[in-house]
Design an enzyme around this catalytic site. Structure first.
Site, PDB file in Angstrom:
ATOM      1  N   HIS A  33      -9.426   4.782  -1.748  1.00 49.62           N
ATOM      2  CA  HIS A  33      -8.733   4.759  -0.458  1.00 49.62           C
ATOM      3  C   HIS A  33      -9.577   5.514   0.571  1.00 49.62           C
ATOM      4  O   HIS A  33     -10.433   6.319   0.215  1.00 49.62           O
ATOM      5  CB  HIS A  33      -7.371   5.431  -0.573  1.00 49.62           C
ATOM      6  CG  HIS A  33      -6.366   4.630  -1.340  1.00 49.62           C
ATOM      7  ND1 HIS A  33      -5.148   4.254  -0.813  1.00 49.62           N
ATOM      8  CD2 HIS A  33      -6.388   4.124  -2.597  1.00 49.62           C
ATOM      9  CE1 HIS A  33      -4.470   3.561  -1.707  1.00 49.62           C
ATOM     10  NE2 HIS A  33      -5.204   3.467  -2.812  1.00 49.62           N
ATOM     11  N   GLY A  34      -9.299   5.261   1.845  1.00 49.67           N
ATOM     12  CA  GLY A  34      -9.942   6.039   2.899  1.00 49.67           C
ATOM     13  C   GLY A  34     -11.381   5.664   3.172  1.00 49.67           C
ATOM     14  O   GLY A  34     -12.217   6.529   3.433  1.00 49.67           O
TER      15      GLY A  34
ATOM     16  N   ASP B 106       2.905   5.132  -5.539  1.00 48.42           N
ATOM     17  CA  ASP B 106       2.147   6.371  -5.322  1.00 48.42           C
ATOM     18  C   ASP B 106       3.070   7.570  -5.494  1.00 48.42           C
ATOM     19  O   ASP B 106       3.741   7.992  -4.566  1.00 48.42           O
ATOM     20  CB  ASP B 106       1.520   6.371  -3.928  1.00 48.42           C
ATOM     21  CG  ASP B 106       0.747   7.657  -3.646  1.00 48.42           C
ATOM     22  OD1 ASP B 106       0.567   8.455  -4.588  1.00 48.42           O
ATOM     23  OD2 ASP B 106       0.323   7.851  -2.494  1.00 48.42           O
TER      24      ASP B 106
ATOM     25  N   ASN C 283      -9.862   0.461   0.159  1.00 49.44           N
ATOM     26  CA  ASN C 283      -8.910   0.332   1.259  1.00 49.44           C
ATOM     27  C   ASN C 283      -9.534   0.709   2.601  1.00 49.44           C
ATOM     28  O   ASN C 283     -10.193   1.751   2.716  1.00 49.44           O
ATOM     29  CB  ASN C 283      -7.705   1.243   1.021  1.00 49.44           C
ATOM     30  CG  ASN C 283      -6.798   0.735  -0.083  1.00 49.44           C
ATOM     31  OD1 ASN C 283      -7.185  -0.091  -0.903  1.00 49.44           O
ATOM     32  ND2 ASN C 283      -5.582   1.247  -0.116  1.00 49.44           N
ATOM     33  N   VAL C 284      -9.257  -0.121   3.600  1.00 54.30           N
ATOM     34  CA  VAL C 284      -9.726   0.136   4.971  1.00 54.30           C
ATOM     35  C   VAL C 284      -8.558  -0.092   5.918  1.00 54.30           C
ATOM     36  O   VAL C 284      -7.985  -1.186   5.947  1.00 54.30           O
ATOM     37  CB  VAL C 284     -10.898  -0.789   5.349  1.00 54.30           C
ATOM     38  CG1 VAL C 284     -11.416  -0.434   6.745  1.00 54.30           C
ATOM     39  CG2 VAL C 284     -12.032  -0.704   4.332  1.00 54.30           C
TER      40      VAL C 284
ATOM     41  N   HIS D  43      -7.868   9.839   3.539  1.00 54.51           N
ATOM     42  CA  HIS D  43      -7.231   8.847   4.387  1.00 54.51           C
ATOM     43  C   HIS D  43      -7.597   9.066   5.851  1.00 54.51           C
ATOM     44  O   HIS D  43      -7.975  10.166   6.260  1.00 54.51           O
ATOM     45  CB  HIS D  43      -5.708   8.912   4.244  1.00 54.51           C
ATOM     46  CG  HIS D  43      -5.208   8.334   2.962  1.00 54.51           C
ATOM     47  ND1 HIS D  43      -4.401   9.031   2.096  1.00 54.51           N
ATOM     48  CD2 HIS D  43      -5.408   7.117   2.402  1.00 54.51           C
ATOM     49  CE1 HIS D  43      -4.123   8.262   1.057  1.00 54.51           C
ATOM     50  NE2 HIS D  43      -4.710   7.108   1.219  1.00 54.51           N
ATOM     51  N   GLY D  44      -7.412   8.002   6.636  1.00 49.64           N
ATOM     52  CA  GLY D  44      -7.666   8.100   8.065  1.00 49.64           C
ATOM     53  C   GLY D  44      -9.145   8.130   8.359  1.00 49.64           C
ATOM     54  O   GLY D  44      -9.990   7.842   7.497  1.00 49.64           O
TER      55      GLY D  44
ATOM     56  N   ASP E 141       0.843  -1.194   0.000  1.00 49.30           N
ATOM     57  CA  ASP E 141       0.000   0.000   0.000  1.00 49.30           C
ATOM     58  C   ASP E 141       0.885   1.253   0.000  1.00 49.30           C
ATOM     59  O   ASP E 141       1.812   1.366   0.802  1.00 49.30           O
ATOM     60  CB  ASP E 141      -0.884  -0.026   1.254  1.00 49.30           C
ATOM     61  CG  ASP E 141      -1.881   1.120   1.303  1.00 49.30           C
ATOM     62  OD1 ASP E 141      -2.291   1.614   0.230  1.00 49.30           O
ATOM     63  OD2 ASP E 141      -2.254   1.517   2.425  1.00 49.30           O
ATOM     64  N   HIS E 142       0.617   2.173  -0.894  1.00 47.93           N
ATOM     65  CA  HIS E 142       1.308   3.463  -0.941  1.00 47.93           C
ATOM     66  C   HIS E 142       2.832   3.340  -0.936  1.00 47.93           C
ATOM     67  O   HIS E 142       3.516   3.900  -0.077  1.00 47.93           O
ATOM     68  CB  HIS E 142       0.858   4.359   0.213  1.00 47.93           C
ATOM     69  CG  HIS E 142      -0.498   4.941   0.016  1.00 47.93           C
ATOM     70  ND1 HIS E 142      -0.776   5.883  -0.954  1.00 47.93           N
ATOM     71  CD2 HIS E 142      -1.662   4.685   0.649  1.00 47.93           C
ATOM     72  CE1 HIS E 142      -2.062   6.183  -0.900  1.00 47.93           C
ATOM     73  NE2 HIS E 142      -2.621   5.466   0.048  1.00 47.93           N
TER      74      HIS E 142
END
Length: 279
Positions: A204-205, A104, A226-227, A177-178, A82-83
């Site tokens: 994502h996020g 990324d 994405n989680v 994100h987050g 990831d990333h």
């Protein structure tokens, strides 16, 4: 079942109209919780780790941990980077036999993003899927935030995907994100991006997005969501509640087992939300 190629997950999900959750692991408890949920639901899935979370163990340990647990799992799962913010991180994940990677370079100018992402494509062996990002997703991941967040420009999508040769495209369409409870998907923009993209999309996020939005993503060519923050919160909360109930608690295995169960419940709920057709 042994780890499968990211391409296998993409093909199976697109053929069945499913969305693969992509869940970040950090340790053994998180991994056990993720796989327990995957076994309950039976939807092909990605397990992933970001370079910021291999500082403690290295890519090889993550591979060993995940692949050992999946040996007794009948559901197809790919192990994803990831990333990856550098070609060195991509190289490290590939050396550890990850079956899918993300490069990324979305914070860099368009041409530089293409150049480095194309190099990542060249590094990937046959069958290893490549995710790239166009448009910089806002919010924080592991206390790391982009200097500038920006929406994906639909007019750049086709050129970018064809130049890079990526198998999935991560997009910025209001997701953050987050844990960002005010984040909302701009479905009008997402539809425009979908219309221009030759490959499936990635969101994502997901931890901050409402369930009703997550349940619609399969309509817009999204193959992977994405989680991360939800899982980490479940584990930290589980340990915190154990301490609050008994500051002298010393049964680490009991507390860890409770954390695994909490993580599994979160992952199962997310997979089912993303796939309304799954009973």
């Amino acid at each position: 079942m042994a780890l499968v190629s990211g391409m296998d997950i993409i093909k199976e999900c697109t053929s069945r109209g499913l969305v693969a959750g992509s869940f970040n692991t950090t340790n053994i408890e998180t991994t056990m919780g993720i796989v327990a949920a995957i076994e309950r639901v039976g939807v092909p899935t990605f397990i992933q780790v970001a370079p910021t979370n291999v500082a403690l163990s290295g890519y090889e340990y993550v591979y060993d941990m995940v692949s050992r647990r999946l040996a007794s799992c009948d559901v197809p799962v790919a192990l994803h980077l990831d990333h990856g913010k550098s070609l060195e991180s991509v190289e490290g994940a590939l050396a550890a036999d990850f079956t899918s990677v993300m490069i990324d370079y979305s914070e860099y100018p368009f041409e530089e993003n293409i150049r480095v992402s194309s190099r990542a494509r060249e590094m990937c062996p046959p069958g290893v899927s490549l995710e790239a990002e166009l448009g910089s997703i806002g919010g924080k991941e592991d206390d790391v935030a982009p200097e500038h967040a920006s929406y994906t420009n639909p007019e750049q999508v086709k050129q970018f995907v064809e130049a890079v040769g990526c198998d999935m495209l991560a997009v910025s369409v209001g997701n953050q994100h987050g844990y960002a409870p005010n984040a909302r998907i701009n479905f009008e923009l997402l539809a425009k991006v979908q219309a221009e993209s030759p490959v499936p999309l990635v969101i994502h996020g997901a931890s901050g997005l409402p369930s009703e939005q997550l349940a619609r993503l399969h309509e817009f060519g999204v193959v992977k969501v994405n989680v991360a923050a939800d899982l980490r919160n479940a584990m930290i909360r589980s340990f915190g509640e154990a301490y609050a109930a008994n500051p002298n608690e010393n049964s680490l295995i009991r507390v860890s087992t409770d954390a695994v169960a909490a993580i599994a419940d979160v992952v199962e709920a997310r997979i089912r939300t993303l796939n309304p057709s799954v009973a």
